[in-house]
Design a protein around this motif. Structure first.
Motif, PDB file in Angstrom:
ATOM      1  N   ALA A 134       2.490  -9.542 -36.912  1.00 43.02           N
ATOM      2  CA  ALA A 134       2.237  -8.400 -36.122  1.00 43.02           C
ATOM      3  C   ALA A 134       1.985  -7.063 -36.905  1.00 43.02           C
ATOM      4  O   ALA A 134       1.597  -6.112 -36.206  1.00 43.02           O
ATOM      5  N   GLY A 135       2.280  -6.995 -38.147  1.00 44.93           N
ATOM      6  CA  GLY A 135       1.944  -5.955 -39.034  1.00 44.93           C
ATOM      7  C   GLY A 135       2.988  -5.659 -39.807  1.00 44.93           C
ATOM      8  O   GLY A 135       2.705  -4.449 -40.519  1.00 44.93           O
ATOM      9  N   ALA A 136       4.143  -6.097 -39.708  1.00 46.63           N
ATOM     10  CA  ALA A 136       5.173  -5.552 -40.962  1.00 46.63           C
ATOM     11  C   ALA A 136       4.745  -5.923 -42.062  1.00 46.63           C
ATOM     12  O   ALA A 136       4.157  -7.259 -42.242  1.00 46.63           O
ATOM     13  N   SER A 137       5.074  -5.406 -43.231  1.00 45.48           N
ATOM     14  CA  SER A 137       4.788  -5.658 -44.664  1.00 45.48           C
ATOM     15  C   SER A 137       5.942  -5.815 -45.433  1.00 45.48           C
ATOM     16  O   SER A 137       5.914  -6.045 -46.554  1.00 45.48           O
ATOM     17  N   VAL A 138       7.318  -5.360 -44.723  1.00 45.09           N
ATOM     18  CA  VAL A 138       8.540  -5.647 -45.560  1.00 45.09           C
ATOM     19  C   VAL A 138       9.487  -6.317 -44.797  1.00 45.09           C
ATOM     20  O   VAL A 138       9.662  -6.209 -43.490  1.00 45.09           O
ATOM     21  N   VAL A 139      10.202  -7.176 -45.265  1.00 46.75           N
ATOM     22  CA  VAL A 139      11.523  -7.835 -44.851  1.00 46.75           C
ATOM     23  C   VAL A 139      12.715  -7.393 -45.389  1.00 46.75           C
ATOM     24  O   VAL A 139      12.909  -7.672 -46.489  1.00 46.75           O
ATOM     25  N   ASN A 140      13.312  -6.800 -44.694  1.00 50.72           N
ATOM     26  CA  ASN A 140      14.803  -6.137 -45.242  1.00 50.72           C
ATOM     27  C   ASN A 140      15.734  -7.004 -44.934  1.00 50.72           C
ATOM     28  O   ASN A 140      16.348  -6.790 -43.871  1.00 50.72           O
ATOM     29  N   ASP A 141      16.173  -7.775 -45.584  1.00 48.38           N
ATOM     30  CA  ASP A 141      17.242  -8.787 -45.483  1.00 48.38           C
ATOM     31  C   ASP A 141      18.687  -8.181 -45.899  1.00 48.38           C
ATOM     32  O   ASP A 141      18.815  -8.249 -47.250  1.00 48.38           O
ATOM     33  N   THR A 170       6.727  -7.920 -48.797  1.00 51.85           N
ATOM     34  CA  THR A 170       7.620  -7.511 -49.918  1.00 51.85           C
ATOM     35  C   THR A 170       8.944  -7.972 -49.211  1.00 51.85           C
ATOM     36  O   THR A 170       9.172  -7.839 -47.857  1.00 51.85           O
ATOM     37  N   LEU A 171      10.109  -8.461 -49.881  1.00 51.59           N
ATOM     38  CA  LEU A 171      11.074  -8.723 -49.891  1.00 51.59           C
ATOM     39  C   LEU A 171      12.186  -7.870 -50.297  1.00 51.59           C
ATOM     40  O   LEU A 171      12.496  -7.664 -51.497  1.00 51.59           O
ATOM     41  N   VAL A 172      13.319  -7.161 -49.433  1.00 51.84           N
ATOM     42  CA  VAL A 172      14.340  -6.587 -50.017  1.00 51.84           C
ATOM     43  C   VAL A 172      15.665  -7.651 -50.098  1.00 51.84           C
ATOM     44  O   VAL A 172      15.763  -7.923 -49.042  1.00 51.84           O
ATOM     45  N   ILE A 173      15.998  -7.604 -51.131  1.00 48.59           N
ATOM     46  CA  ILE A 173      17.281  -8.601 -51.520  1.00 48.59           C
ATOM     47  C   ILE A 173      18.521  -7.630 -51.591  1.00 48.59           C
ATOM     48  O   ILE A 173      18.302  -6.941 -52.566  1.00 48.59           O
ATOM     49  N   THR A 174      19.385  -7.818 -50.661  1.00 49.57           N
ATOM     50  CA  THR A 174      20.715  -6.915 -50.651  1.00 49.57           C
ATOM     51  C   THR A 174      21.951  -7.786 -51.003  1.00 49.57           C
ATOM     52  O   THR A 174      21.929  -8.883 -50.516  1.00 49.57           O
ATOM     53  N   HIS A 175      22.697  -7.152 -51.650  1.00 49.50           N
ATOM     54  CA  HIS A 175      23.917  -7.610 -51.890  1.00 49.50           C
ATOM     55  C   HIS A 175      24.906  -7.468 -50.841  1.00 49.50           C
ATOM     56  O   HIS A 175      25.246  -6.366 -50.189  1.00 49.50           O
ATOM     57  N   SER A 176      25.479  -8.495 -50.469  1.00 48.09           N
ATOM     58  CA  SER A 176      26.553  -8.497 -49.366  1.00 48.09           C
ATOM     59  C   SER A 176      27.258  -9.701 -49.629  1.00 48.09           C
ATOM     60  O   SER A 176      26.909 -10.818 -50.198  1.00 48.09           O
ATOM     61  N   LEU A 177      28.464  -9.984 -49.025  1.00 44.29           N
ATOM     62  CA  LEU A 177      29.372 -11.249 -49.393  1.00 44.29           C
ATOM     63  C   LEU A 177      29.711 -12.082 -48.238  1.00 44.29           C
ATOM     64  O   LEU A 177      29.541 -13.246 -48.311  1.00 44.29           O
ATOM     65  N   ALA A 178      29.510 -11.450 -46.989  1.00 39.76           N
ATOM     66  CA  ALA A 178      30.206 -12.244 -45.780  1.00 39.76           C
ATOM     67  C   ALA A 178      28.839 -13.044 -45.174  1.00 39.76           C
ATOM     68  O   ALA A 178      27.544 -12.689 -45.654  1.00 39.76           O
ATOM     69  N   ARG A 232      19.916 -13.715 -56.737  1.00 37.23           N
ATOM     70  CA  ARG A 232      19.000 -14.357 -55.661  1.00 37.23           C
ATOM     71  C   ARG A 232      17.644 -13.933 -55.721  1.00 37.23           C
ATOM     72  O   ARG A 232      16.884 -14.454 -55.172  1.00 37.23           O
ATOM     73  N   VAL A 233      17.404 -13.040 -57.033  1.00 36.37           N
ATOM     74  CA  VAL A 233      15.992 -12.709 -57.269  1.00 36.37           C
ATOM     75  C   VAL A 233      15.271 -13.881 -57.741  1.00 36.37           C
ATOM     76  O   VAL A 233      14.307 -14.454 -57.518  1.00 36.37           O
ATOM     77  N   ALA A 234      15.873 -14.696 -58.642  1.00 39.90           N
ATOM     78  CA  ALA A 234      15.495 -15.878 -59.366  1.00 39.90           C
ATOM     79  C   ALA A 234      15.341 -16.929 -58.075  1.00 39.90           C
ATOM     80  O   ALA A 234      14.134 -17.754 -58.214  1.00 39.90           O
ATOM     81  N   ILE A 246       9.375  -7.933 -54.830  1.00 37.87           N
ATOM     82  CA  ILE A 246      10.616  -7.896 -54.653  1.00 37.87           C
ATOM     83  C   ILE A 246      11.340  -6.397 -54.792  1.00 37.87           C
ATOM     84  O   ILE A 246      10.992  -5.869 -55.699  1.00 37.87           O
ATOM     85  N   ILE A 247      12.154  -5.981 -53.998  1.00 36.94           N
ATOM     86  CA  ILE A 247      12.943  -4.741 -54.092  1.00 36.94           C
ATOM     87  C   ILE A 247      14.557  -4.979 -54.021  1.00 36.94           C
ATOM     88  O   ILE A 247      14.736  -5.894 -53.306  1.00 36.94           O
ATOM     89  N   ILE A 248      15.291  -4.540 -54.643  1.00 33.43           N
ATOM     90  CA  ILE A 248      17.042  -4.814 -54.637  1.00 33.43           C
ATOM     91  C   ILE A 248      17.489  -3.657 -54.068  1.00 33.43           C
ATOM     92  O   ILE A 248      17.162  -2.550 -54.119  1.00 33.43           O
ATOM     93  N   ASP A 249      18.853  -4.115 -53.416  1.00 37.49           N
ATOM     94  CA  ASP A 249      19.537  -3.167 -52.623  1.00 37.49           C
ATOM     95  C   ASP A 249      21.058  -3.333 -52.967  1.00 37.49           C
ATOM     96  O   ASP A 249      21.081  -4.549 -52.703  1.00 37.49           O
TER      97      ASP A 249
END
Length: 307
Positions: free
Chosen positions: A131-138, A157-165, A190-192, A204-207
Protein backbone atom coordinates in the motif's frame (compact mmCIF):
# COMPACT_ATOMS: atom_id res chain seq x y z
CA UNK A 1 29.05 -2.04 -0.06
CA UNK A 2 30.60 1.40 0.07
CA UNK A 3 32.05 3.26 3.01
CA UNK A 4 31.39 6.91 3.75
CA UNK A 5 34.30 9.24 3.06
CA UNK A 6 33.04 11.67 5.70
CA UNK A 7 35.03 12.14 8.93
CA UNK A 8 34.87 8.96 10.96
CA UNK A 9 36.31 10.02 14.31
CA UNK A 10 36.51 13.02 16.59
CA UNK A 11 39.63 14.59 15.11
CA UNK A 12 37.82 17.08 12.87
CA UNK A 13 34.56 18.02 14.56
CA UNK A 14 35.05 16.91 18.13
CA UNK A 15 32.01 14.63 17.79
CA UNK A 16 31.73 10.95 16.96
CA UNK A 17 30.99 10.47 13.27
CA UNK A 18 30.50 6.76 12.63
CA UNK A 19 31.73 4.89 9.59
CA UNK A 20 28.58 3.64 7.86
CA UNK A 21 28.34 1.01 5.16
CA UNK A 22 26.05 2.26 2.42
CA UNK A 23 25.31 5.62 4.06
CA UNK A 24 23.31 6.84 1.05
CA UNK A 25 19.91 5.19 1.16
CA UNK A 26 16.92 5.42 -1.17
CA UNK A 27 13.91 4.88 1.11
CA UNK A 28 10.56 5.26 -0.58
CA UNK A 29 10.57 8.42 -2.67
CA UNK A 30 13.39 10.08 -0.71
CA UNK A 31 17.17 9.76 -0.58
CA UNK A 32 19.10 10.10 2.67
CA UNK A 33 22.83 10.48 3.14
CA UNK A 34 23.29 9.33 6.71
CA UNK A 35 26.93 10.38 6.68
CA UNK A 36 25.66 13.98 6.65
CA UNK A 37 21.99 13.85 7.60
CA UNK A 38 19.66 12.97 10.45
CA UNK A 39 16.09 11.86 9.73
CA UNK A 40 13.17 12.70 12.01
CA UNK A 41 10.57 9.97 12.31
CA UNK A 42 7.17 11.17 13.54
CA UNK A 43 4.93 8.85 15.55
CA UNK A 44 1.31 8.08 14.71
CA UNK A 45 -0.42 5.58 17.01
CA UNK A 46 -3.74 4.11 15.89
CA UNK A 47 -4.29 2.59 19.29
CA UNK A 48 -6.82 3.44 21.98
CA UNK A 49 -4.22 3.00 24.73
CA UNK A 50 -1.02 4.40 23.24
CA UNK A 51 1.82 5.11 25.64
CA UNK A 52 2.02 8.88 25.16
CA UNK A 53 -1.11 10.28 23.54
CA UNK A 54 -3.61 7.85 25.08
CA UNK A 55 -5.60 7.34 21.90
CA UNK A 56 -5.56 10.89 20.50
CA UNK A 57 -4.96 9.53 16.98
CA UNK A 58 -6.98 6.33 17.26
CA UNK A 59 -9.75 7.66 15.01
CA UNK A 60 -8.85 7.24 11.34
CA UNK A 61 -9.35 10.90 10.40
CA UNK A 62 -7.28 12.04 13.38
CA UNK A 63 -4.47 9.65 12.47
CA UNK A 64 -4.37 10.72 8.82
CA UNK A 65 -4.56 14.41 9.70
CA UNK A 66 -1.76 14.06 12.25
CA UNK A 67 0.43 12.19 9.78
CA UNK A 68 -0.02 14.77 7.04
CA UNK A 69 0.52 17.62 9.48
CA UNK A 70 3.76 16.00 10.65
CA UNK A 71 4.91 15.74 7.02
CA UNK A 72 4.06 19.41 6.44
CA UNK A 73 5.99 20.33 9.59
CA UNK A 74 9.09 18.71 8.12
CA UNK A 75 9.11 15.11 9.34
CA UNK A 76 11.10 12.84 7.04
CA UNK A 77 9.28 9.67 8.08
CA UNK A 78 5.90 8.81 9.52
CA UNK A 79 5.84 5.69 11.73
CA UNK A 80 2.34 4.20 11.93
CA UNK A 81 1.54 1.66 14.62
CA UNK A 82 -1.53 -0.29 15.59
CA UNK A 83 -0.37 -1.92 18.82
CA UNK A 84 1.79 -0.56 21.62
CA UNK A 85 4.96 -2.34 22.75
CA UNK A 86 3.94 -2.63 26.40
CA UNK A 87 2.62 -5.95 27.74
CA UNK A 88 -1.06 -6.63 27.21
CA UNK A 89 -3.56 -8.77 25.33
CA UNK A 90 -2.48 -9.81 21.86
CA UNK A 91 -3.76 -7.65 19.04
CA UNK A 92 -4.49 -10.11 16.20
CA UNK A 93 -2.79 -9.37 12.90
CA UNK A 94 -6.12 -8.78 11.18
CA UNK A 95 -7.16 -6.18 13.76
CA UNK A 96 -3.79 -4.44 13.62
CA UNK A 97 -4.00 -4.34 9.84
CA UNK A 98 -7.46 -2.79 10.01
CA UNK A 99 -5.95 -0.02 12.10
CA UNK A 100 -2.81 0.80 10.14
CA UNK A 101 -3.56 -0.01 6.49
CA UNK A 102 -6.09 2.81 5.88
CA UNK A 103 -3.61 5.33 7.31
CA UNK A 104 -0.81 4.04 5.09
CA UNK A 105 -3.05 4.20 2.04
CA UNK A 106 -4.29 7.72 2.79
CA UNK A 107 -0.85 9.17 3.52
CA UNK A 108 0.78 7.46 0.53
CA UNK A 109 -1.87 8.98 -1.74
CA UNK A 110 -1.21 12.53 -0.52
CA UNK A 111 2.48 12.79 0.41
CA UNK A 112 5.91 11.54 -0.60
CA UNK A 113 6.97 11.30 3.06
CA UNK A 114 8.59 8.00 4.01
CA UNK A 115 6.01 5.72 5.61
CA UNK A 116 7.01 3.04 8.07
CA UNK A 117 4.74 0.53 9.73
CA UNK A 118 5.47 -0.45 13.32
CA UNK A 119 4.66 -4.16 13.34
CA UNK A 120 6.08 -7.62 13.95
CA UNK A 121 3.37 -9.42 11.93
CA UNK A 122 4.56 -10.56 8.48
CA UNK A 123 1.09 -10.25 6.97
CA UNK A 124 0.67 -6.69 8.24
CA UNK A 125 4.07 -5.75 6.85
CA UNK A 126 3.31 -7.29 3.44
CA UNK A 127 -0.02 -5.50 3.06
CA UNK A 128 1.39 -2.15 4.16
CA UNK A 129 4.39 -2.41 1.83
CA UNK A 130 1.99 -3.09 -1.03
CA UNK A 131 0.00 0.00 0.00
CA UNK A 132 2.99 2.35 0.05
CA UNK A 133 5.00 1.78 3.24
CA UNK A 134 8.74 1.61 2.61
CA UNK A 135 9.96 0.75 6.12
CA UNK A 136 9.02 -2.05 8.52
CA UNK A 137 9.83 -1.02 12.09
CA UNK A 138 9.94 -4.27 14.07
CA UNK A 139 10.50 -3.71 17.81
CA UNK A 140 10.83 -7.45 18.51
CA UNK A 141 14.10 -8.25 16.77
CA UNK A 142 12.37 -10.29 14.03
CA UNK A 143 10.32 -12.46 16.37
CA UNK A 144 8.54 -13.91 13.33
CA UNK A 145 11.20 -15.16 10.88
CA UNK A 146 8.77 -14.73 7.97
CA UNK A 147 8.99 -10.97 8.47
CA UNK A 148 12.52 -11.02 7.09
CA UNK A 149 11.25 -12.92 4.05
CA UNK A 150 8.56 -10.30 3.45
CA UNK A 151 11.09 -7.46 3.55
CA UNK A 152 13.57 -9.39 1.40
CA UNK A 153 10.93 -9.80 -1.32
CA UNK A 154 10.43 -6.02 -1.49
CA UNK A 155 12.38 -2.77 -1.67
CA UNK A 156 11.48 -1.96 1.94
CA UNK A 157 13.92 -1.12 4.72
CA UNK A 158 13.88 -3.15 7.95
CA UNK A 159 14.46 -1.62 11.38
CA UNK A 160 15.86 -4.30 13.70
CA UNK A 161 15.35 -3.43 17.36
CA UNK A 162 16.74 -4.95 20.54
CA UNK A 163 14.20 -6.33 22.98
CA UNK A 164 14.13 -9.46 25.12
CA UNK A 165 10.51 -10.43 25.68
CA UNK A 166 8.09 -12.08 23.29
CA UNK A 167 5.64 -9.58 21.79
CA UNK A 168 3.22 -8.12 24.34
CA UNK A 169 4.80 -10.20 27.17
CA UNK A 170 6.35 -8.73 30.34
CA UNK A 171 10.04 -9.02 31.17
CA UNK A 172 10.37 -7.88 34.80
CA UNK A 173 13.71 -6.91 36.31
CA UNK A 174 15.85 -7.23 33.17
CA UNK A 175 19.52 -7.94 33.86
CA UNK A 176 22.60 -7.13 31.79
CA UNK A 177 26.25 -7.75 32.65
CA UNK A 178 27.42 -5.56 29.75
CA UNK A 179 24.42 -3.73 28.36
CA UNK A 180 25.96 -2.12 25.28
CA UNK A 181 28.02 -5.18 24.42
CA UNK A 182 25.06 -7.53 24.79
CA UNK A 183 22.81 -5.29 22.71
CA UNK A 184 25.47 -4.96 20.01
CA UNK A 185 25.83 -8.74 19.90
CA UNK A 186 22.07 -9.22 19.68
CA UNK A 187 21.75 -6.71 16.85
CA UNK A 188 24.61 -8.19 14.86
CA UNK A 189 23.08 -11.66 15.25
CA UNK A 190 19.67 -10.47 14.03
CA UNK A 191 21.25 -8.51 11.18
CA UNK A 192 23.00 -11.70 10.07
CA UNK A 193 19.68 -13.55 10.31
CA UNK A 194 17.98 -10.94 8.12
CA UNK A 195 20.77 -11.03 5.56
CA UNK A 196 20.61 -14.84 5.48
CA UNK A 197 16.92 -14.44 4.62
CA UNK A 198 17.74 -12.15 1.71
CA UNK A 199 17.42 -8.67 3.23
CA UNK A 200 20.03 -6.43 1.64
CA UNK A 201 22.50 -4.81 4.06
CA UNK A 202 21.68 -1.40 2.59
CA UNK A 203 18.06 -1.96 3.66
CA UNK A 204 18.87 -2.45 7.36
CA UNK A 205 18.68 0.07 10.21
CA UNK A 206 19.35 -0.85 13.84
CA UNK A 207 17.71 0.38 17.05
CA UNK A 208 19.11 -0.43 20.53
CA UNK A 209 15.61 -0.14 22.02
CA UNK A 210 15.73 2.57 24.66
CA UNK A 211 13.53 1.47 27.60
CA UNK A 212 12.44 -1.75 25.84
CA UNK A 213 12.99 -4.44 28.49
CA UNK A 214 15.43 -2.08 30.19
CA UNK A 215 15.10 0.00 33.35
CA UNK A 216 16.05 3.67 33.57
CA UNK A 217 19.58 3.13 34.89
CA UNK A 218 20.24 0.60 32.12
CA UNK A 219 18.85 2.89 29.42
CA UNK A 220 20.97 5.80 30.63
CA UNK A 221 24.10 3.63 30.50
CA UNK A 222 23.12 2.42 27.03
CA UNK A 223 22.78 6.04 25.92
CA UNK A 224 26.20 6.98 27.32
CA UNK A 225 27.70 4.02 25.46
CA UNK A 226 25.72 4.50 22.26
CA UNK A 227 28.88 4.70 20.13
CA UNK A 228 29.22 0.94 20.69
CA UNK A 229 25.99 0.59 18.72
CA UNK A 230 26.42 3.35 16.15
CA UNK A 231 29.89 2.04 15.26
CA UNK A 232 28.45 -1.28 14.03
CA UNK A 233 28.19 0.17 10.52
CA UNK A 234 24.42 0.43 10.13
CA UNK A 235 22.43 3.66 10.60
CA UNK A 236 21.11 3.74 14.15
CA UNK A 237 17.60 4.80 15.13
CA UNK A 238 17.11 6.30 18.60
CA UNK A 239 13.53 6.10 19.87
CA UNK A 240 13.74 8.24 23.01
CA UNK A 241 10.72 10.51 22.85
CA UNK A 242 8.87 11.01 26.16
CA UNK A 243 9.97 7.62 27.46
CA UNK A 244 10.03 6.58 31.09
CA UNK A 245 13.80 6.91 31.43
CA UNK A 246 13.33 10.61 30.76
CA UNK A 247 10.39 10.92 33.13
CA UNK A 248 12.18 9.06 35.92
CA UNK A 249 15.43 10.97 35.39
CA UNK A 250 13.60 14.30 35.73
CA UNK A 251 10.65 13.20 37.87
CA UNK A 252 8.45 14.50 35.07
CA UNK A 253 5.01 13.28 33.98
CA UNK A 254 4.51 12.42 30.31
CA UNK A 255 3.22 15.85 29.38
CA UNK A 256 6.37 17.51 30.78
CA UNK A 257 9.08 15.48 29.03
CA UNK A 258 9.62 17.54 25.88
CA UNK A 259 12.84 19.24 26.96
CA UNK A 260 14.28 15.99 28.25
CA UNK A 261 13.31 14.25 25.02
CA UNK A 262 15.07 16.88 22.91
CA UNK A 263 18.18 16.64 25.10
CA UNK A 264 18.22 12.84 24.80
CA UNK A 265 17.73 12.93 21.04
CA UNK A 266 20.51 15.50 20.64
CA UNK A 267 22.89 13.42 22.76
CA UNK A 268 22.12 10.35 20.67
CA UNK A 269 22.82 12.24 17.43
CA UNK A 270 26.15 13.50 18.77
CA UNK A 271 26.96 9.86 19.60
CA UNK A 272 26.17 8.75 16.06
CA UNK A 273 22.41 8.11 15.77
CA UNK A 274 21.05 9.08 12.36
CA UNK A 275 17.29 8.60 12.83
CA UNK A 276 15.31 9.88 15.83
CA UNK A 277 11.75 8.81 16.53
CA UNK A 278 9.86 11.73 18.10
CA UNK A 279 6.36 12.81 19.13
CA UNK A 280 6.72 16.62 19.05
CA UNK A 281 7.61 17.14 15.41
CA UNK A 282 8.18 20.89 15.04
CA UNK A 283 10.32 21.13 18.17
CA UNK A 284 12.24 18.00 17.18
CA UNK A 285 12.87 19.27 13.66
CA UNK A 286 14.37 22.48 15.06
CA UNK A 287 16.59 20.59 17.51
CA UNK A 288 17.78 18.14 14.86
CA UNK A 289 18.47 20.76 12.20
CA UNK A 290 20.42 22.85 14.75
CA UNK A 291 22.43 19.78 15.71
CA UNK A 292 23.15 19.12 12.04
CA UNK A 293 24.43 22.69 11.72
CA UNK A 294 26.73 22.24 14.72
CA UNK A 295 28.07 19.02 13.20
CA UNK A 296 28.74 20.84 9.94
CA UNK A 297 26.17 18.79 8.03
CA UNK A 298 24.25 21.88 6.87
CA UNK A 299 24.92 25.58 6.33
CA UNK A 300 23.01 28.26 8.25
CA UNK A 301 19.82 29.22 6.45
CA UNK A 302 20.17 32.98 7.00
CA UNK A 303 23.70 33.94 8.11
CA UNK A 304 23.85 37.69 8.85
CA UNK A 305 25.28 38.11 12.35
CA UNK A 306 28.58 40.08 12.33
CA UNK A 307 28.84 39.91 8.55
Amino acid sequence: MTTSESPTDTTTSGFFLPVLTDPVRRIGARTFDFSRQVAVMAIINRTPDSFFDQGATFALDAAVDAALRAAEDGADWIDIGGAKFAPGPEIPAAEELDRVLPVVEAVAARSDVVISVDTFWPEVAAACIAAGASVVNDTTGIHHPELADVVAASDATLVITHSLAEPRKPHPKPHYDDIAGEIAGFLLDRVAFAIDHGVRPDRIIIDPGHDLNKNTVQTLELTRRLTEITSLGYPTLAAVSNKDFIGESLDAPKEERLEGSLAAATACILLGARVVRMHNVRESIAAVRMTEAILGFRDPINPRHNL
